[in-house]
Design a protein around this motif. Structure first.
Motif, short mmCIF file in Angstrom:
data_model
loop_
_atom_site.label_atom_id
_atom_site.label_comp_id
_atom_site.label_asym_id
_atom_site.label_seq_id
_atom_site.Cartn_x
_atom_site.Cartn_y
_atom_site.Cartn_z
N ARG A 1 0.83 -1.20 0.00
CA ARG A 1 0.00 0.00 0.00
C ARG A 1 0.87 1.25 0.00
O ARG A 1 0.63 2.19 -0.74
CB ARG A 1 -0.93 -0.02 1.22
N ARG A 2 1.91 1.26 0.82
CA ARG A 2 2.80 2.42 0.88
C ARG A 2 3.47 2.64 -0.48
O ARG A 2 3.57 3.78 -0.95
CB ARG A 2 3.85 2.24 1.97
N GLY B 1 1.10 9.15 -5.85
CA GLY B 1 1.39 10.51 -5.45
C GLY B 1 2.32 11.22 -6.42
O GLY B 1 2.23 12.43 -6.60
N LEU C 1 -4.90 11.61 0.45
CA LEU C 1 -4.38 10.58 1.35
C LEU C 1 -4.05 11.17 2.72
O LEU C 1 -4.39 10.59 3.75
CB LEU C 1 -3.15 9.92 0.74
N ASP D 1 0.87 4.08 -2.80
CA ASP D 1 0.57 5.46 -2.43
C ASP D 1 1.64 6.41 -2.95
O ASP D 1 1.34 7.48 -3.48
CB ASP D 1 0.43 5.60 -0.92
N TYR E 1 -3.77 13.22 -5.17
CA TYR E 1 -3.86 11.94 -4.46
C TYR E 1 -3.18 12.05 -3.10
O TYR E 1 -3.73 11.61 -2.09
CB TYR E 1 -3.22 10.82 -5.28
N LEU E 2 -1.99 12.65 -3.06
CA LEU E 2 -1.29 12.81 -1.79
C LEU E 2 -2.05 13.69 -0.83
O LEU E 2 -2.10 13.42 0.37
CB LEU E 2 0.11 13.39 -2.02
N TYR F 1 -7.27 11.85 4.52
CA TYR F 1 -7.85 10.59 4.98
C TYR F 1 -7.14 10.09 6.24
O TYR F 1 -7.79 9.69 7.21
CB TYR F 1 -7.79 9.54 3.88
N GLN F 2 -5.81 10.10 6.22
CA GLN F 2 -5.05 9.61 7.36
C GLN F 2 -5.30 10.46 8.60
O GLN F 2 -5.40 9.93 9.71
CB GLN F 2 -3.56 9.56 7.03
#
Length: 59
Positions: free
Chosen positions: A18-19, A26, A36, A22, A32-33, A39-40
């Protein structure tokens, strides 16, 4: 040719995969970043709230 890092994508944990994705997404799209990170941050706030209020995570 594959490097040891490439094998970690296959043999490693889902969080490693996943990382990697991501970071790749990104690089393609900065939005997207931003999404993200948002979201985090929200997920962390939710988990803190649930711990403080001793609520089950499913609610």
């Amino acid at each position: 040719m594959f490097s040891p890092e490439n094998l970690n994508l296959i043999k490693g944990s889902p969080s490693q995969r996943r990382r990697f994705l991501d970071l790749e997404f990104g690089q393609i799209d900065n939005r997207y970043l931003i999404s993200l990170a948002r979201y985090q941050r929200i997920l962390k706030q939710r988990n803190t709230f649930l711990k403080k209020n001793d609520l089950p995570k499913g609610t």
